[in-house]
Design an enzyme around this catalytic site. Structure first.
Site, PDB file in Angstrom:
ATOM      1  CD  GLU B  79      -2.115  -2.193   1.136  1.00 48.63           C
ATOM      2  OE1 GLU B  79      -1.003  -2.679   1.451  1.00 48.63           O
ATOM      3  OE2 GLU B  79      -3.114  -2.881   0.896  1.00 48.63           O
ATOM      4  CG  HIS B 148     -10.054  -6.779   8.085  1.00 46.76           C
ATOM      5  ND1 HIS B 148      -9.135  -7.369   8.931  1.00 46.76           N
ATOM      6  CD2 HIS B 148      -9.567  -6.955   6.842  1.00 46.76           C
ATOM      7  CE1 HIS B 148      -8.142  -7.885   8.213  1.00 46.76           C
ATOM      8  NE2 HIS B 148      -8.384  -7.644   6.947  1.00 46.76           N
TER       9      HIS B 148
END
Lengths: 429, 349
Positions: B79, B148
């Protein structure tokens, strides 16, 4: 090389003693040096030829005119260590007089500019962070000499040298350091955040500029414009994970990115031996070919970057370069720079390996310039720097109206909250 | 006359013969990206699984087939690297859409979003623009547990230089994503995975390829007189459901859909509060230093305070990491009954 240096130093010692390097000494020097260096040049149309002298004539150099100067010469340069490359850059560099003067002027300007910044900082006219580049001038100059203005470049926070080589005037750099409205970022960026066409700063977060540079390279590839992006980072940043992430994607996608590690041996106060399990920074790209380059020799850097740019433009993907260089100042103005290295070490580099001195010696010893001419250039530069410093000191600070501008681009004006609910500030794009 | 709007896709159906289309949020996002990719060749999409996998949540389905490797790029799981690459591409003239598989993973890249993207236009005094969209699902899902499930609206909403957008329905998703892609500034686009499959009606006008919703403008989804409910993303739906229940008891709620977190449309909120005299904010994220906290502070500092009949309160996610077990998860997020309860408390019912 050693003999040449002895010859040259003899002349200068003589010069020091008599305060005037006689024309005779110079001519004898040239004759002596002709043993070592090819002083003949291929025909250069711009320079009028002198009629050949009868054999045995002693060369008397009295009234020096520019027509006497050697128009160009070839210099042997240090061979680059190679990683995953069959061949590297040429071990010989051709330097024309014009180039030599241009490189000298540029490097000396950067040197003087950084020293002026040091002075202004100590006078508390510059504040905050100030990471000076003196010692490393050959890197910035060599790179700029080897790429096109249409190519791209991004670096970290030791950025003043690159800001200059990428086209920003000294006065705009110094005025940015002093935080005035005439600064290249109108005083809103500071030392680490200066931008210009095809120059993406100046970045304060160590390593963050490397993925950015790979992204610029992606844009070059996407747009098919045959341009490359030079992406610089230091030995301190070289262990950053995001650099390896960038290596991976650049190699996968064959981005035209030249990754360059400016290894000045210290990441702040930490030597390379103490920070890196592998100090072969040119090999750290692993599957990406690499070059180790003498970063104190502007010609070495130029030849290497030309090689690297050709490689990238040929669509072969990224390449890694390590420039071995040195910074005279500490990490920043708050670091004297002598707690983790000795003054002797710094002095040794100054006397034996200074990039500007090296170029100067090359040019003088090959009759490509004269002490007078270079001195004249020094004086011109001094004036430029003084004028720029004057400007940087006297230019007014940004207007308070500027405070909230440039939050969003190409948007209608909007309100920005001030320090308290009653202060409603205006922001325009 | 009946017709299929936009590009021919199996994923949505023709309904009535009035020009109204049933489009779920996923397809709204997909069509918006498709149209913007077609409109401007500088636009491209990168992220994990966006190309050959058709998108982890199928939001980019069909795009790689149509546009190919150059414009739809699968990235490795890096990322920080690919977000930085996307920002660099934006510096150099492209208009990237950078997908985070979920916004939780953006934390690995948050330096690039804030320091490289958000601040650059200001630091360069207007020299360097950063026309980038970061998008992906945000906030809680179903059973994906603590790492998450975080909502990042408050984190990104905190930072000047960013625009932060949080669509609720398909109209929002379509119009705001098109606006974000056309915007010359870095936009954080917070989707919601639970909304992807939910269908909404889109008018013919909304299906037009130049339909954009202005960033920075909230929408009053439901007119009311007794109390203002301000929300964003999925919770807007809960507010409307709560309003329907409360209407039966004679309480008329005005429901404001923020649509944009930053810049916050304080004017619309103030106008509503000045009309109703009561305020409850509703969000999925944590309470401390959250979106609701900001709204309440702004109301306190502005003219609407004098119109409040009771203190403004916030309905938020519970101040804990998201647990896994269903019964615990269900009690970690605001439910319709929580909204109804809070409204009644504020109205002293």
């Amino acid at each position: 090389m050693q003999n040449m240096l002895t010859l040259i130093s003899n002349v200068f010692r003589l010069g020091n003693a008599s305060k005037n390097v006689g024309a005779q000494a110079v001519s004898e020097l040239l004759i002596g040096l002709s043993k070592y260096v090819d002083l003949t040049a291929p025909p250069a149309p711009a320079t009028p030829r002198q009629p050949p002298l009868p054999p045995g004539t002693r060369m008397v150099v009295s009234a020096r005119s520019f027509a006497d100067f050697t128009p160009q010469a070839s210099f042997p340069i240090k061979k680059c260590d190679l990683h995953r490359l069959e061949e590297g850059p040429s071990d010989e560099a051709l330097l024309t007089r014009e180039q030599g003067l241009q490189y000298y002027r540029t490097m000396q300007t950067v040197r003087r500019m950084e020293l002026k910044a040091d002075q202004l900082y100590k006078q508390k006219i510059i504040r905050g962070f100030c990471h000076l580049y003196d010692g490393q001038e050959a890197c910035a100059m060599g790179i700029e000499a080897g790429i096109n203005p249409t190519d791209h470049l991004i670096t970290a926070y030791r950025a003043h040298g690159y800001t200059f080589t990428r086209g920003v005037a000294v006065r705009e750099i110094l005025a940015e350091l002093t935080g005035r409205r005439g600064g290249v970022a109108k005083g809103k960026g500071g030392s680490m955040h200066m931008y210009a066409k095809n120059f993406y700063g100046g970045n304060g977060i160590v390593g963050a500029q490397v993925p950015l540079g790979a992204g610029v390279a992606l844009a070059c590839q996407y747009q098919g414009n045959n341009q490359v992006c030079v992406t610089l980072y230091g030995d301190g940043a070289a262990n950053q994970g995001q650099i390896f992430e960038s290596f991976n994607m650049a190699a996968l996608w064959k981005l035209p990115c030249i990754f360059i590690c400016e290894n000045n041996k210290f990441g702040m106060g930490t030597s390379v031996e103490r920070s890196s399990a592998s100090t072969d920074y040119y090999k750290r790209g692993d599957y990406i070919p690499g070059l180790k380059v003498d970063g104190m020799d502007v010609l070495c850097v130029r030849e290497a970057i030309r090689f690297a740019a050709d490689y990238c433009r040929a669509g072969k993907g990224p390449i890694v370069m390590e420039l071995e260089t040195y910074r005279y100042h500490g990490h920043s103005m708050s670091d004297p720079g002598v707690s983790y290295r000795t003054r002797e070490e710094i002095q040794e580099v100054r006397t034996k390996n200074d990039p500007i001195s090296m170029l100067k010696e090359r040019m003088l010893s090959n009759n490509m310039s004269s002490v007078e001419e270079l001195k004249e250039i020094d004086l011109e530069i001094r004036k430029v720097i003084e004028d720029a410093a004057q400007y940087a000191i006297s230019d007014p600070e940004p207007s308070l109206d500027e405070l909230c501008n440039h939050i969003y681009a190409r948007d209608p004006p909007m309100e920005v909250r001030g320090t308290n609910p009653w202060v409603k500030l205006k922001s325009v794009s | 006359e009946c017709r299929l709007g936009g590009s021919a896709k199996r994923s949505y159906s023709i309904t009535s013969c009035a020009s109204v289309f049933q489009v779920n949020v996923r397809d709204a996002l997909n069509q918006a990206m498709d149209e913007e990719l077609e409109r401007d060749e500088r636009v491209f999409l990168l992220g994990e699984e966006v190309a050959q996998y058709d998108g982890a949540y199928k939001v980019s389905r069909g795009l790689w087939k149509k546009y190919g490797d150059k414009r739809i790029i699968d990235t490795p799981i890096t990322e920080m690297g690919f977000a930085g690459i996307a920002v660099g591409a934006a510096f150099a003239g492209l208009r990237p859409i950078c997908e985070f598989m979920t916004w939780n993973f953006s934390m690995q890249a948050i330096d690039q979003v804030i320091n490289s993207a958000a601040k650059t236009y200001y630091m360069s005094a207007g020299f360097q623009t950063v026309p980038i969209v970061f998008r992906g699902p945000n906030g809680s899902s179903a059973g994906v547990a603590a790492q998450h499930s975080q909502c990042f609206a408050a984190w990104y909403g905190h930072c000047p230089g960013l625009k932060v957008v949080s669509p609720w329905n398909s109209e929002d998703a379509r119009g705001l994503l098109k606006a974000a892609i056309r915007d010359d500034n870095p936009v954080v686009f917070l989707e919601n995975e639970m909304m992807y499959g939910v269908p909404f009606e889109l008018s013919e006008e909304m299906m037009h390829k130049d339909f954009v919703i202005p960033i920075g403008k909230a929408k009053v989804e439901r007119q009311g007189t007794h109390i203002t409910l301000v929300s964003h993303s999925r919770c807007v739906g809960f507010c409307l459901d709560a309003a329907a229940v409360l209407a039966k008891e004679g309480v008329e709620c005005e429901v404001v859909n923020l649509r944009t977190i930053r810049p916050l449309d304080v004017d619309t909120i103030e106008a509503s509060v000045m009309k109703t005299g009561n305020l409850v904010t509703v969000e999925g994220g944590w309470p401390q230093y959250g979106v609701g906290a900001e709204i309440c502070a702004r109301i306190m500092e502005g003219p609407a305070f004098n119109y409040l009949d009771a203190p403004a309160v916030r309905v938020t996610g519970v101040d804990i990491p998201m647990p896994y077990a269903k019964i615990l998860e269900d009690h970690s997020v605001p439910q319709i009954k929580d909204i109804i309860f809070s409204v009644k408390k504020v109205l002293n019912m």
